[in-house]
Design a protein around this motif. Structure first.
Motif, PDB file in Angstrom:
ATOM      1  N   ARG A  59       5.940  67.331  76.390  1.00  0.00           N
ATOM      2  CA  ARG A  59       5.519  66.679  75.151  1.00  0.00           C
ATOM      3  C   ARG A  59       4.883  67.660  74.164  1.00  0.00           C
ATOM      4  NH1 ARG A  59       2.762  62.596  77.035  1.00  0.00           N
ATOM      5  NH2 ARG A  59       4.791  61.636  77.301  1.00  0.00           N
ATOM      6  N   GLY A  60       5.452  67.736  72.965  1.00  0.00           N
ATOM      7  CA  GLY A  60       4.912  68.602  71.923  1.00  0.00           C
ATOM      8  C   GLY A  60       5.143  70.086  72.185  1.00  0.00           C
ATOM      9  N   ASN A  61       5.988  70.376  73.160  1.00  0.00           N
ATOM     10  CA  ASN A  61       6.248  71.769  73.531  1.00  0.00           C
ATOM     11  C   ASN A  61       7.381  72.297  72.650  1.00  0.00           C
ATOM     12  OD1 ASN A  61       6.643  74.162  74.846  1.00  0.00           O
ATOM     13  ND2 ASN A  61       6.629  73.268  76.908  1.00  0.00           N
ATOM     14  N   ARG A  62       7.030  72.601  71.409  1.00  0.00           N
ATOM     15  CA  ARG A  62       8.072  72.941  70.432  1.00  0.00           C
ATOM     16  C   ARG A  62       8.684  74.308  70.682  1.00  0.00           C
ATOM     17  NH1 ARG A  62       5.978  70.224  64.764  1.00  0.00           N
ATOM     18  NH2 ARG A  62       5.101  68.368  65.748  1.00  0.00           N
ATOM     19  N   LEU A  63       8.033  75.076  71.543  1.00  0.00           N
ATOM     20  CA  LEU A  63       8.625  76.376  71.896  1.00  0.00           C
ATOM     21  C   LEU A  63       9.954  76.180  72.608  1.00  0.00           C
ATOM     22  CD1 LEU A  63       5.488  78.311  73.119  1.00  0.00           C
ATOM     23  CD2 LEU A  63       6.857  78.779  71.078  1.00  0.00           C
ATOM     24  N   MET A  64      10.164  74.989  73.141  1.00  0.00           N
ATOM     25  CA  MET A  64      11.415  74.708  73.855  1.00  0.00           C
ATOM     26  C   MET A  64      12.558  74.385  72.896  1.00  0.00           C
ATOM     27  SD  MET A  64      11.048  75.170  76.957  1.00  0.00           S
ATOM     28  CE  MET A  64       9.597  76.052  77.478  1.00  0.00           C
ATOM     29  N   LEU A  65      12.253  74.382  71.593  1.00  0.00           N
ATOM     30  CA  LEU A  65      13.298  74.058  70.611  1.00  0.00           C
ATOM     31  C   LEU A  65      13.545  75.234  69.672  1.00  0.00           C
ATOM     32  CD1 LEU A  65      12.211  70.449  69.539  1.00  0.00           C
ATOM     33  CD2 LEU A  65      13.960  71.069  71.219  1.00  0.00           C
ATOM     34  N   ARG A  66      14.780  75.357  69.223  1.00  0.00           N
ATOM     35  CA  ARG A  66      15.140  76.305  68.175  1.00  0.00           C
ATOM     36  C   ARG A  66      16.040  75.590  67.185  1.00  0.00           C
ATOM     37  NH1 ARG A  66      11.772  78.828  70.251  1.00  0.00           N
ATOM     38  NH2 ARG A  66      11.718  81.006  70.901  1.00  0.00           N
ATOM     39  N   GLY A  67      15.851  75.935  65.916  1.00  0.00           N
ATOM     40  CA  GLY A  67      16.698  75.344  64.888  1.00  0.00           C
ATOM     41  C   GLY A  67      17.960  76.163  64.715  1.00  0.00           C
ATOM     42  N   ILE A  68      19.008  75.524  64.239  1.00  0.00           N
ATOM     43  CA  ILE A  68      20.230  76.273  63.931  1.00  0.00           C
ATOM     44  C   ILE A  68      20.751  75.802  62.570  1.00  0.00           C
ATOM     45  CG2 ILE A  68      21.686  74.706  65.331  1.00  0.00           C
ATOM     46  CD1 ILE A  68      22.839  77.963  65.798  1.00  0.00           C
ATOM     47  N   GLY A  69      20.926  76.765  61.671  1.00  0.00           N
ATOM     48  CA  GLY A  69      21.412  76.438  60.334  1.00  0.00           C
ATOM     49  C   GLY A  69      20.391  75.699  59.486  1.00  0.00           C
ATOM     50  N   LEU A  70      19.118  75.897  59.778  1.00  0.00           N
ATOM     51  CA  LEU A  70      18.076  75.220  58.996  1.00  0.00           C
ATOM     52  C   LEU A  70      17.371  76.233  58.100  1.00  0.00           C
ATOM     53  CD1 LEU A  70      16.456  72.959  61.757  1.00  0.00           C
ATOM     54  CD2 LEU A  70      18.110  72.303  60.013  1.00  0.00           C
ATOM     55  N   ASN A  71      16.887  75.774  56.937  1.00  0.00           N
ATOM     56  CA  ASN A  71      16.162  76.700  56.067  1.00  0.00           C
ATOM     57  C   ASN A  71      14.688  76.781  56.468  1.00  0.00           C
ATOM     58  OD1 ASN A  71      14.740  74.561  54.826  1.00  0.00           O
ATOM     59  ND2 ASN A  71      16.428  74.220  53.379  1.00  0.00           N
TER      60      ASN A  71
END
Lengths: 501, 141
Positions: free
Chosen positions: A475-487
């Motif tokens: 929960r809230g562990n945003r390090l586990m996410l990466r954006g692709i094609g986002l500004n």
């Protein structure tokens, strides 16, 4: 006007080498598209009435039918799309507000699809959920700031009521009235078997469904239909509906034609009368007013049930959520702009509100900044389409997800988006008895159970891949996410790095 | 003994059972080729008055009037299933007259026909498999 400028959206293709003229299509179509011509011994079709629900296609025993997009075109125009032209024709004929159903279908960005999930390699071991325990259970509600124990180890801190879910999923609000008795029963049965919750929506709770109370969230919305003490006490939690993602800022209107028999009894309004839910709650014009309702409901149920406040994701959602967190609510539910509906004005559904991904990220960040994240749980909905969306939502800070469109699909919905017509050929969004019986809860409930069970397995696999063994740890562990094609701006709102960073 | 039962509550009146029955007893491998331009003679039929509908097929009665009335012994009850031997049937229609459910019918080619629970079609009645709403079930009761 004697003629229409509209041409049909769909073509009905019938393979003469397969059609055996059994007339199943004719009997199954509530829109009366198919017709048998006895004189010439042929099956005819009126494409104008077809909504592409595919009931006939699915039931045709020889698979002789196909519904295709009508190839008839307007002259190409990037500005005046066919849909736009047709809507103008329709309004020129009717003079009315355009109505639509289900979620916003326009090609706005789907941030779930521009976000990627991490996995462990070499330095931190991944976990195999088939061999090791994996916790998907979550508790929703206000969490204590600290835990105090007496000398003998017993808990001194008084715990607030919690909603316990075996997987971080719930079926979101769909009222009995907007959906059929059998569809409601299927959701209730499935939620009970799964150890999760379904939501009554603003239509009261049919007396047959009180037995599923432990897995029911009872909703109190602006029309207050079907609300009484027994109703509030029947559920596991109470939800105050302030807004809905598909139509933020407006109320609801269930036409009198759907207020029949049991629906009228359950809503406690006369048969045939329109059920109009006002846009605002007429007793809520501030956070203080909301607090009064939150505490009225808590008083009425002796502080035994968590109170959810559901709002639509709109521009100022972070500040709104902060206010709700301070109103005494235990859970905030946020519904994104792609959330479904049984009927909404098209212009509102397609143009009002913001994506749930951005709303969730900004609300979670805001509540953390203000140090009040633990005083509420966050539930998000508005087009959660798969277990991957669930995992991404939890990594962005959600405690659980609401799903409804996916649940309807599991029950047979084909997203023809014609719920407002009340002639759902799949027996879901209708009150017509001959159609309602098309949802057999003995078939639909196990399908719902299968869907959530499958998602549960996938969530465990995704967690295990990241080397995480509980929802709490993601929960809230945003390090586990990466954006692709986002500004840069999108990444900063989502609070995630770009892939490769 | 498993029988075909019909739950009226869930019958949609779609008549798929009738076509699955006719196909199962056609001896063909493709439904379109079996039933194209054919007036079907299914052993299960949907009764529908516009308000109530349900499928009716042979009850495989314990004291079957059709078997008792059969003058040639073409109809027999064995292991709870009533079957007809087309070769022995002389087409006298006595069984048709005596069945209270209307579940013995002429084939149109001399002999009579009736539901034999798809014993020779894989064992599970095809009307049951073809029912989209679990209105027709094959179970012990």
């Amino acid at each position: 006007m004697a003629f229409t400028l509209l041409f049909p959206d769909f073509d009905i293709l019938r393979d003469p080498n397969r059609c055996i003229k059994c007339r199943v299509c004719e009997r199954q179509c509530a829109n009366e598209v198919h017709q048998y011509d006895e004189e010439h011994d042929i099956m005819l079709a009126d494409e104008n009435k077809c909504v592409d629900c595919q009931r006939c296609v699915t039931l045709c025993p020889t698979k002789a039918l196909r519904i295709c997009e009508n190839e008839q075109v307007f002259r190409k125009n990037a500005n005046w799309r066919a849909q736009t032209i047709k809507e103008i024709y329709r309004q020129a004929e009717s003079g009315g507000v355009l109505l639509s159903s289900m979620g916003n279908p326009e090609p706005f960005p789907v941030y779930w699809d521009k976000t990627l999930i991490n996995a462990s390699q070499v330095t931190n071991p991944s976990i195999d959920p088939l061999r090791e325990p994996m916790e998907t259970k979550v508790f929703l509600g206000k969490k204590p700031e600290m835990i105090e124990r007496s000398a003998d180890g017993t808990l001194k801190t008084e715990l607030t009521p919690q909603l316990e879910l075996k997987v971080p999923l719930m079926f979101s609000a769909m009222s009995f009235g907007s959906i059929s008795y059998n569809a409601h029963k299927s959701l209730a049965m499935a939620a009970t078997e799964l150890g999760i919750c379904y939501n009554t929506g603003e239509g009261g709770l049919h007396e047959d469904f009180y037995q599923y109370g432990k897995n029911t969230i009872v909703q109190v919305a602006s029309g207050r239909f079907g609300v009484h003490k027994g109703y509030l006490e029947a559920g596991a939690a109470i939800e105050i509906k302030m807004g809905q993602g598909a139509k933020p800022g407006i109320g609801g209107h269930l036409p009198g034609t759907k207020i029949v028999g049991e629906v009228s009894r359950t809503r406690m309004i006369p048969e045939g009368s329109d059920a109009i839910s006002p846009a605002p709650h007429h007793d809520i014009y501030s956070i203080e007013d909301l607090r009064q309702l939150v505490y009225s409901l808590k008083e009425a149920t002796r502080y035994a049930k968590p109170i959810i406040v559901k709002v639509a994701a709109v521009h100022n959602i972070a500040a709104i959520a902060s206010g709700i967190a301070r109103s005494g609510a235990d859970i905030i539910a946020i519904d994104g702009f792609r959330g479904g509906t049984g009927a909404a004005p098209t212009r509102i559904r397609d143009n009002v509100g913001i994506p749930i991904e951005l709303a969730l990220a900004s609300v979670d960040a805001r509540l953390r900044e203000e140090g009040i994240r633990n005083s509420v749980s966050l539930v998000v909905g508005g087009s959660i389409r798969s277990s991957a969306d669930v995992v991404k939502a939890i990594a962005l800070g959600a405690d659980a997800c609401y799903i409804a469109t996916a649940a309807l699909l599991a029950m047979g919905c084909h997203l023809c988006r014609s719920c407002q017509a009340g002639k759902c050929n799949w027996g879901i969004a209708t009150q017509q008895p001959d159609l309602v019986k098309r949802v057999n809860p003995d078939i639909a409930a196990p399908r719902l159970v299968n869907l959530i069970t499958a998602w549960g397995h996938e969530i465990k696999e995704l967690l295990g891949g990241m080397g995480i063994n509980s929802i709490e740890a993601l929960r809230g562990n945003r390090l586990m996410l990466r954006g692709i094609g986002l500004n840069e701006k999108e990444l900063s709102i989502l609070g995630i790095a770009h892939a490769g960073e | 003994m498993k029988r075909v039962y019909v739950n009226e509550e869930w019958c949609l009146g779609c008549r798929l059972c009738e076509y699955h029955c006719a196909f199962a007893n056609s001896g063909k491998t493709h439904m379109a080729s079996a039933l194209m331009n054919v007036k079907i003679r299914p052993n299960i039929r949907v009764e529908d008055d516009g308000k109530v509908c349900y499928a009716v097929s042979c009850r495989h009665c314990e004291e079957p009037l059709c078997v008792t009335s059969c003058i040639t012994g073409a109809l027999t009850r064995e292991n709870g299933v009533i079957t007809i031997d087309g070769a022995r049937c002389v087409g006298c229609f006595t069984c048709v007259l005596s069945c209270p459910y209307g579940c013995v019918r002429p084939t149109g080619q001399g002999a009579m026909q009736k539901c034999e629970l798809c014993l020779t079609n894989g064992g599970v009645p095809r009307c049951v498999i073809g029912c989209p709403n679990n209105a027709i079930v094959f179970e012990e009761r």
